[in-house]
Motif scaffolding. Sequence first.
Motif, mmCIF file in Angstrom:
data_model
loop_
_atom_site.group_PDB
_atom_site.id
_atom_site.type_symbol
_atom_site.label_atom_id
_atom_site.label_comp_id
_atom_site.label_asym_id
_atom_site.label_seq_id
_atom_site.Cartn_x
_atom_site.Cartn_y
_atom_site.Cartn_z
ATOM 1 N N GLU A 95 53.081 27.229 58.670
ATOM 2 C CA GLU A 95 52.920 28.359 59.586
ATOM 3 C C GLU A 95 51.446 28.755 59.692
ATOM 4 O O GLU A 95 50.941 29.038 60.781
ATOM 5 C CB GLU A 95 53.764 29.537 59.123
ATOM 6 C CG GLU A 95 55.260 29.318 59.328
ATOM 7 C CD GLU A 95 56.107 30.434 58.736
ATOM 8 O OE1 GLU A 95 55.565 31.210 57.913
ATOM 9 O OE2 GLU A 95 57.305 30.508 59.089
ATOM 10 N N ALA A 96 50.743 28.748 58.562
ATOM 11 C CA ALA A 96 49.320 29.079 58.569
ATOM 12 C C ALA A 96 48.511 27.983 59.267
ATOM 13 O O ALA A 96 47.543 28.278 59.982
ATOM 14 C CB ALA A 96 48.821 29.281 57.143
ATOM 15 N N LEU A 97 48.885 26.732 59.070
ATOM 16 C CA LEU A 97 48.218 25.637 59.765
ATOM 17 C C LEU A 97 48.412 25.766 61.269
ATOM 18 O O LEU A 97 47.481 25.577 62.055
ATOM 19 C CB LEU A 97 48.753 24.289 59.268
ATOM 20 C CG LEU A 97 48.332 23.867 57.860
ATOM 21 C CD1 LEU A 97 49.181 22.707 57.361
ATOM 22 C CD2 LEU A 97 46.856 23.488 57.821
ATOM 23 N N ASP A 98 49.633 26.092 61.677
ATOM 24 C CA ASP A 98 49.921 26.320 63.103
ATOM 25 C C ASP A 98 49.019 27.407 63.666
ATOM 26 O O ASP A 98 48.492 27.289 64.776
ATOM 27 C CB ASP A 98 51.386 26.751 63.288
ATOM 28 C CG ASP A 98 52.335 25.579 63.473
ATOM 29 O OD1 ASP A 98 51.887 24.509 63.921
ATOM 30 O OD2 ASP A 98 53.526 25.742 63.171
ATOM 31 N N ALA A 99 48.850 28.463 62.892
ATOM 32 C CA ALA A 99 48.095 29.623 63.366
ATOM 33 C C ALA A 99 46.590 29.387 63.379
ATOM 34 O O ALA A 99 45.844 30.173 63.986
ATOM 35 C CB ALA A 99 48.414 30.845 62.501
ATOM 36 N N SER A 100 46.124 28.301 62.734
ATOM 37 C CA SER A 100 44.681 28.062 62.626
ATOM 38 C C SER A 100 44.040 27.750 63.972
ATOM 39 O O SER A 100 42.849 27.981 64.162
ATOM 40 C CB SER A 100 44.409 26.917 61.655
ATOM 41 O OG SER A 100 44.783 25.665 62.224
ATOM 42 N N GLY A 101 44.826 27.173 64.872
ATOM 43 C CA GLY A 101 44.302 26.846 66.188
ATOM 44 C C GLY A 101 43.545 25.527 66.251
ATOM 45 O O GLY A 101 42.996 25.181 67.303
ATOM 46 N N ILE A 102 43.484 24.784 65.144
ATOM 47 C CA ILE A 102 42.819 23.480 65.173
ATOM 48 C C ILE A 102 43.798 22.404 64.706
ATOM 49 O O ILE A 102 44.820 22.704 64.079
ATOM 50 C CB ILE A 102 41.541 23.461 64.306
ATOM 51 C CG1 ILE A 102 41.854 23.682 62.821
ATOM 52 C CG2 ILE A 102 40.541 24.501 64.799
ATOM 53 C CD1 ILE A 102 40.622 23.506 61.920
ATOM 54 N N PRO A 103 43.519 21.129 65.018
ATOM 55 C CA PRO A 103 44.443 20.055 64.638
ATOM 56 C C PRO A 103 44.620 19.967 63.125
ATOM 57 O O PRO A 103 43.695 20.283 62.361
ATOM 58 C CB PRO A 103 43.762 18.798 65.181
ATOM 59 C CG PRO A 103 42.851 19.277 66.257
ATOM 60 C CD PRO A 103 42.388 20.627 65.813
ATOM 61 N N TYR A 104 45.791 19.513 62.714
ATOM 62 C CA TYR A 104 46.044 19.354 61.284
ATOM 63 C C TYR A 104 47.024 18.219 61.031
ATOM 64 O O TYR A 104 47.823 17.856 61.902
ATOM 65 C CB TYR A 104 46.558 20.657 60.669
ATOM 66 C CG TYR A 104 47.880 21.141 61.211
ATOM 67 C CD1 TYR A 104 49.086 20.761 60.615
ATOM 68 C CD2 TYR A 104 47.943 21.997 62.307
ATOM 69 C CE1 TYR A 104 50.307 21.209 61.101
ATOM 70 C CE2 TYR A 104 49.156 22.457 62.803
ATOM 71 C CZ TYR A 104 50.333 22.058 62.195
ATOM 72 O OH TYR A 104 51.538 22.505 62.687
ATOM 73 N N LEU A 105 46.914 17.671 59.827
ATOM 74 C CA LEU A 105 47.847 16.654 59.354
ATOM 75 C C LEU A 105 48.502 17.180 58.090
ATOM 76 O O LEU A 105 47.881 17.198 57.021
ATOM 77 C CB LEU A 105 47.113 15.342 59.044
ATOM 78 C CG LEU A 105 46.532 14.571 60.228
ATOM 79 C CD1 LEU A 105 45.727 13.371 59.727
ATOM 80 C CD2 LEU A 105 47.641 14.107 61.166
ATOM 81 N N PRO A 106 49.741 17.631 58.192
ATOM 82 C CA PRO A 106 50.433 18.128 56.999
ATOM 83 C C PRO A 106 50.977 16.965 56.181
ATOM 84 O O PRO A 106 51.417 15.957 56.726
ATOM 85 C CB PRO A 106 51.568 18.969 57.586
ATOM 86 C CG PRO A 106 51.874 18.301 58.896
ATOM 87 C CD PRO A 106 50.569 17.747 59.400
ATOM 88 N N GLY A 107 50.941 17.108 54.873
ATOM 89 C CA GLY A 107 51.383 16.035 54.007
ATOM 90 C C GLY A 107 52.891 15.954 53.879
ATOM 91 O O GLY A 107 53.588 16.963 53.824
ATOM 92 N N ALA A 108 53.402 14.712 53.841
ATOM 93 C CA ALA A 108 54.829 14.464 53.627
ATOM 94 C C ALA A 108 54.965 13.176 52.829
ATOM 95 O O ALA A 108 54.174 12.249 53.009
ATOM 96 C CB ALA A 108 55.570 14.339 54.947
ATOM 97 N N ALA A 109 55.956 13.137 51.943
ATOM 98 C CA ALA A 109 56.175 11.932 51.140
ATOM 99 C C ALA A 109 57.625 11.464 51.179
ATOM 100 O O ALA A 109 57.942 10.422 50.615
ATOM 101 C CB ALA A 109 55.761 12.170 49.691
ATOM 102 N N THR A 110 58.502 12.226 51.849
ATOM 103 C CA THR A 110 59.913 11.855 51.913
ATOM 104 C C THR A 110 60.424 11.957 53.342
ATOM 105 O O THR A 110 59.808 12.605 54.196
ATOM 106 C CB THR A 110 60.773 12.775 51.030
ATOM 107 O OG1 THR A 110 60.794 14.099 51.612
ATOM 108 C CG2 THR A 110 60.247 12.859 49.604
ATOM 109 N N VAL A 111 61.574 11.339 53.584
ATOM 110 C CA VAL A 111 62.198 11.413 54.904
ATOM 111 C C VAL A 111 62.532 12.867 55.246
ATOM 112 O O VAL A 111 62.307 13.319 56.376
ATOM 113 C CB VAL A 111 63.475 10.541 54.938
ATOM 114 C CG1 VAL A 111 64.187 10.691 56.281
ATOM 115 C CG2 VAL A 111 63.134 9.079 54.694
#
Length: 204
Positions: A95-111
């Motif tokens: 949610e905070a990444l969304d609100a930043s207004g700049i591109p982001y790559l959130p980490g994921a390790a599972t399906v």
Amino acid sequence: MSSLLDLTPVIPVVVIDDADTAVPLARALVAGGLPVIEVTLRTPAAREAIARIAAEVPEATVGAGTIRTSADISASVAAGARFLVSPGTTLSLVEALDASGIPYLPGAATVSEAMALAERGVKELKFFPAEAAGGVPYVKALSGPLPDVRFCPTGGIRADTAAGYLALPNVGCVGGTWLTPADALAAGDWGRVEKLASEAAALR
């Protein structure tokens, strides 16, 4: 900005202990053909390094990695980061990444983690830790059930294994630490960094 996954085959993942090395390091990576640089928030010098690169190497697209909290986000954006990368993702963090207004790559390790992010409309993810979590076979297997999700695998990838990831249809780029060896940074061997960057840029 175009998709982060389409700007370069390899994103250098950089740990900077001395902010004075940030600008010559960034210039060497750019000269080698890798203009997208992730500076990890693992050292006290990281934010100053981001600020210096943003101010003095305009041809570089500098971002902040190891984003774990909303405070990390605000400090990185204030320093001049143009994208954000997290090792994993919680609801409050995305949610905070969304609100930043700049591109982001959130980490994921599972399906399940990838599906949860895709449900939110986030379909470009960091796959971490890539080698420890299953490597090329795992990422390849994800393309079946998640054909609309693309990844930037990071973690344990080397110069000799990067091509295997980049050959997959669901991989846009990879993140790598091999481009900026600690001994090269300590010695100020920017020619070596540029050469490693040039070899990585030629992977695709």
